[in-house]
Write a protein that holds these residues in place. Sequence first.
Motif, mmCIF file in Angstrom:
data_model
loop_
_atom_site.group_PDB
_atom_site.id
_atom_site.type_symbol
_atom_site.label_atom_id
_atom_site.label_comp_id
_atom_site.label_asym_id
_atom_site.label_seq_id
_atom_site.Cartn_x
_atom_site.Cartn_y
_atom_site.Cartn_z
ATOM 1 N N THR A 57 -33.539 22.400 -31.078
ATOM 2 C CA THR A 57 -33.886 20.986 -31.053
ATOM 3 C C THR A 57 -34.905 20.699 -29.962
ATOM 4 O OG1 THR A 57 -31.637 20.517 -31.774
ATOM 5 C CG2 THR A 57 -32.897 18.665 -30.909
ATOM 6 N N ASP A 58 -34.721 21.349 -28.816
ATOM 7 C CA ASP A 58 -35.636 21.157 -27.689
ATOM 8 C C ASP A 58 -35.649 22.434 -26.851
ATOM 9 O OD1 ASP A 58 -37.437 19.921 -25.998
ATOM 10 O OD2 ASP A 58 -36.092 18.304 -25.401
ATOM 11 N N HIS A 59 -36.742 22.634 -26.151
ATOM 12 C CA HIS A 59 -36.952 23.833 -25.327
ATOM 13 C C HIS A 59 -37.716 23.395 -24.091
ATOM 14 C CE1 HIS A 59 -38.783 27.686 -24.111
ATOM 15 N NE2 HIS A 59 -37.780 28.260 -24.759
ATOM 16 N N VAL A 60 -37.246 23.800 -22.933
ATOM 17 C CA VAL A 60 -37.918 23.439 -21.692
ATOM 18 C C VAL A 60 -38.006 24.663 -20.789
ATOM 19 C CG1 VAL A 60 -35.808 22.664 -20.510
ATOM 20 C CG2 VAL A 60 -37.992 21.730 -19.829
ATOM 21 N N VAL A 61 -39.110 24.762 -20.063
ATOM 22 C CA VAL A 61 -39.297 25.839 -19.089
ATOM 23 C C VAL A 61 -39.280 25.207 -17.706
ATOM 24 C CG1 VAL A 61 -40.817 27.679 -18.288
ATOM 25 C CG2 VAL A 61 -40.659 27.188 -20.735
ATOM 26 N N VAL A 62 -38.399 25.704 -16.851
ATOM 27 C CA VAL A 62 -38.285 25.185 -15.494
ATOM 28 C C VAL A 62 -38.893 26.168 -14.505
ATOM 29 C CG1 VAL A 62 -36.245 23.793 -15.996
ATOM 30 C CG2 VAL A 62 -35.956 26.134 -15.193
ATOM 31 N N ASN A 63 -39.347 25.656 -13.384
ATOM 32 C CA ASN A 63 -39.953 26.472 -12.339
ATOM 33 C C ASN A 63 -38.837 27.129 -11.536
ATOM 34 O OD1 ASN A 63 -41.749 27.615 -10.571
ATOM 35 N ND2 ASN A 63 -42.013 25.759 -9.365
ATOM 36 N N SER A 64 -38.420 28.304 -11.982
ATOM 37 C CA SER A 64 -37.276 28.963 -11.367
ATOM 38 C C SER A 64 -37.221 30.421 -11.778
ATOM 39 C CB SER A 64 -35.983 28.257 -11.798
ATOM 40 O OG SER A 64 -34.866 28.871 -11.188
ATOM 41 N N GLY A 65 -36.282 31.129 -11.180
ATOM 42 C CA GLY A 65 -35.954 32.484 -11.590
ATOM 43 C C GLY A 65 -34.687 32.462 -12.423
ATOM 44 N N HIS A 66 -34.307 33.606 -12.950
ATOM 45 C CA HIS A 66 -33.172 33.727 -13.872
ATOM 46 C C HIS A 66 -31.866 33.195 -13.279
ATOM 47 C CE1 HIS A 66 -31.122 35.607 -17.312
ATOM 48 N NE2 HIS A 66 -30.179 35.943 -16.459
ATOM 49 N N THR A 67 -31.475 33.707 -12.137
ATOM 50 C CA THR A 67 -30.197 33.320 -11.545
ATOM 51 C C THR A 67 -30.301 32.015 -10.770
ATOM 52 O OG1 THR A 67 -29.583 35.638 -11.391
ATOM 53 C CG2 THR A 67 -28.324 34.104 -10.041
ATOM 54 N N ARG A 68 -31.418 31.805 -10.102
ATOM 55 C CA ARG A 68 -31.575 30.623 -9.263
ATOM 56 C C ARG A 68 -31.452 29.318 -10.047
ATOM 57 N NH1 ARG A 68 -37.058 30.087 -6.969
ATOM 58 N NH2 ARG A 68 -37.151 27.965 -7.685
ATOM 59 N N MET A 69 -31.851 29.327 -11.323
ATOM 60 C CA MET A 69 -31.812 28.067 -12.072
ATOM 61 C C MET A 69 -30.388 27.561 -12.278
ATOM 62 S SD MET A 69 -32.947 28.758 -15.964
ATOM 63 C CE MET A 69 -32.169 29.933 -17.010
ATOM 64 N N LEU A 70 -29.404 28.441 -12.191
ATOM 65 C CA LEU A 70 -28.010 28.009 -12.335
ATOM 66 C C LEU A 70 -27.572 27.078 -11.218
ATOM 67 C CD1 LEU A 70 -26.393 31.415 -13.291
ATOM 68 C CD2 LEU A 70 -26.905 29.515 -14.817
ATOM 69 N N PHE A 71 -28.271 27.118 -10.100
ATOM 70 C CA PHE A 71 -27.874 26.346 -8.933
ATOM 71 C C PHE A 71 -28.821 25.193 -8.616
ATOM 72 C CE2 PHE A 71 -26.478 30.746 -8.556
ATOM 73 C CZ PHE A 71 -25.108 30.562 -8.499
ATOM 74 N N GLN A 72 -29.722 24.884 -9.519
ATOM 75 C CA GLN A 72 -30.679 23.804 -9.304
ATOM 76 C C GLN A 72 -30.182 22.500 -9.929
ATOM 77 O OE1 GLN A 72 -34.347 25.444 -10.841
ATOM 78 N NE2 GLN A 72 -34.957 26.046 -8.782
ATOM 79 N N THR A 73 -30.181 21.459 -9.124
ATOM 80 C CA THR A 73 -29.744 20.145 -9.585
ATOM 81 C C THR A 73 -30.576 19.665 -10.770
ATOM 82 O OG1 THR A 73 -29.059 19.606 -7.343
ATOM 83 C CG2 THR A 73 -29.320 17.760 -8.857
ATOM 84 N N GLY A 74 -31.891 19.906 -10.715
ATOM 85 C CA GLY A 74 -32.762 19.467 -11.806
ATOM 86 C C GLY A 74 -32.407 20.091 -13.140
ATOM 87 N N VAL A 75 -31.968 21.329 -13.119
ATOM 88 C CA VAL A 75 -31.568 22.000 -14.364
ATOM 89 C C VAL A 75 -30.279 21.367 -14.896
ATOM 90 C CG1 VAL A 75 -30.828 24.188 -15.391
ATOM 91 C CG2 VAL A 75 -32.756 24.144 -13.792
ATOM 92 N N ALA A 76 -29.351 21.106 -14.009
ATOM 93 C CA ALA A 76 -28.104 20.439 -14.421
ATOM 94 C C ALA A 76 -28.405 19.070 -15.027
ATOM 95 C CB ALA A 76 -27.164 20.303 -13.229
ATOM 96 N N GLU A 77 -29.346 18.351 -14.434
ATOM 97 C CA GLU A 77 -29.723 17.036 -14.966
ATOM 98 C C GLU A 77 -30.371 17.161 -16.342
ATOM 99 O OE1 GLU A 77 -32.143 15.627 -11.750
ATOM 100 O OE2 GLU A 77 -30.397 14.939 -10.598
ATOM 101 N N LEU A 78 -31.158 18.210 -16.552
ATOM 102 C CA LEU A 78 -31.743 18.452 -17.882
ATOM 103 C C LEU A 78 -30.650 18.686 -18.923
ATOM 104 C CD1 LEU A 78 -34.744 20.779 -16.998
ATOM 105 C CD2 LEU A 78 -34.894 18.525 -18.059
ATOM 106 N N VAL A 79 -29.665 19.481 -18.561
ATOM 107 C CA VAL A 79 -28.570 19.777 -19.485
ATOM 108 C C VAL A 79 -27.795 18.504 -19.812
ATOM 109 C CG1 VAL A 79 -26.398 21.045 -19.768
ATOM 110 C CG2 VAL A 79 -28.395 22.194 -18.793
#
Length: 90
Positions: A57-79
Amino acid sequence: LLARPLGWFCRPLRQLSHEAASFVNQLPVPGGCSIGIVAASHDRVVRIEDTSLGSETDHVVVNSGHTRMLFQTGVAELVVSFLQAGAFRR
Protein backbone atom coordinates in the motif's frame (compact mmCIF):
# COMPACT_ATOMS: atom_id res chain seq x y z
CA LEU A 1 23.67 -8.86 1.27
CA LEU A 2 25.14 -11.02 4.00
CA ALA A 3 23.23 -14.19 3.20
CA ARG A 4 25.57 -15.41 0.51
CA PRO A 5 28.94 -14.84 2.24
CA LEU A 6 27.70 -16.04 5.65
CA GLY A 7 25.50 -18.85 4.33
CA TRP A 8 28.28 -21.38 4.74
CA PHE A 9 28.45 -20.54 8.45
CA CYS A 10 24.72 -20.27 9.16
CA ARG A 11 22.71 -22.21 6.57
CA PRO A 12 19.32 -20.58 7.35
CA LEU A 13 20.74 -17.23 6.21
CA ARG A 14 20.71 -18.51 2.64
CA GLN A 15 16.92 -18.78 2.89
CA LEU A 16 16.69 -15.05 3.67
CA SER A 17 18.50 -13.95 0.53
CA HIS A 18 17.18 -12.08 -2.50
CA GLU A 19 17.80 -15.10 -4.72
CA ALA A 20 14.70 -16.38 -6.50
CA ALA A 21 15.02 -19.89 -5.04
CA SER A 22 15.24 -18.70 -1.40
CA PHE A 23 12.46 -19.52 1.03
CA VAL A 24 11.34 -15.91 1.47
CA ASN A 25 10.95 -15.47 -2.28
CA GLN A 26 8.77 -18.56 -2.54
CA LEU A 27 6.19 -17.20 -0.09
CA PRO A 28 2.98 -15.84 -1.63
CA VAL A 29 2.36 -12.11 -1.46
CA PRO A 30 -0.27 -11.50 1.23
CA GLY A 31 -3.65 -10.34 -0.02
CA GLY A 32 -6.67 -8.71 1.55
CA CYS A 33 -4.71 -6.40 3.84
CA SER A 34 -2.79 -3.15 3.73
CA ILE A 35 0.98 -3.51 3.79
CA GLY A 36 3.40 -0.73 4.63
CA ILE A 37 7.13 -1.20 4.19
CA VAL A 38 9.83 0.83 5.93
CA ALA A 39 13.28 0.52 4.36
CA ALA A 40 16.57 1.97 5.61
CA SER A 41 18.73 4.06 3.27
CA HIS A 42 21.99 2.91 4.87
CA ASP A 43 21.03 -0.74 5.31
CA ARG A 44 23.94 -3.15 4.90
CA VAL A 45 21.68 -6.17 5.39
CA VAL A 46 18.71 -5.61 3.03
CA ARG A 47 19.01 -3.73 -0.24
CA ILE A 48 16.33 -1.09 -0.82
CA GLU A 49 15.32 -2.72 -4.11
CA ASP A 50 14.62 -5.94 -2.17
CA THR A 51 12.15 -4.26 0.18
CA SER A 52 9.28 -3.86 -2.27
CA LEU A 53 6.65 -6.53 -2.75
CA GLY A 54 5.11 -4.73 -5.70
CA SER A 55 1.71 -4.85 -4.03
CA GLU A 56 2.34 -2.83 -0.89
CA THR A 57 0.00 0.00 0.00
CA ASP A 58 2.86 2.35 0.85
CA HIS A 59 6.66 2.24 0.95
CA VAL A 60 9.00 4.68 2.66
CA VAL A 61 12.78 4.91 2.91
CA VAL A 62 14.16 6.41 6.11
CA ASN A 63 17.63 7.84 6.70
CA SER A 64 18.93 5.04 8.89
CA GLY A 65 20.71 1.73 9.13
CA HIS A 66 19.10 -1.70 9.50
CA THR A 67 19.12 -2.02 13.28
CA ARG A 68 19.20 1.66 14.20
CA MET A 69 15.80 2.34 12.64
CA LEU A 70 14.15 0.17 15.30
CA PHE A 71 15.05 2.78 17.89
CA GLN A 72 14.13 5.96 16.00
CA THR A 73 11.08 7.89 17.13
CA GLY A 74 10.40 9.04 13.57
CA VAL A 75 10.11 5.46 12.37
CA ALA A 76 7.68 4.62 15.17
CA GLU A 77 5.62 7.67 14.19
CA LEU A 78 5.56 6.48 10.56
CA VAL A 79 4.28 3.08 11.65
CA VAL A 80 1.58 4.66 13.82
CA SER A 81 0.47 6.86 10.94
CA PHE A 82 0.27 3.84 8.64
CA LEU A 83 -1.76 1.87 11.17
CA GLN A 84 -4.14 4.80 11.70
CA ALA A 85 -4.51 6.07 8.14
CA GLY A 86 -3.29 3.30 5.85
CA ALA A 87 -0.43 5.48 4.58
CA PHE A 88 2.83 6.84 5.91
CA ARG A 89 2.68 10.49 6.93
CA ARG A 90 5.52 12.35 5.26
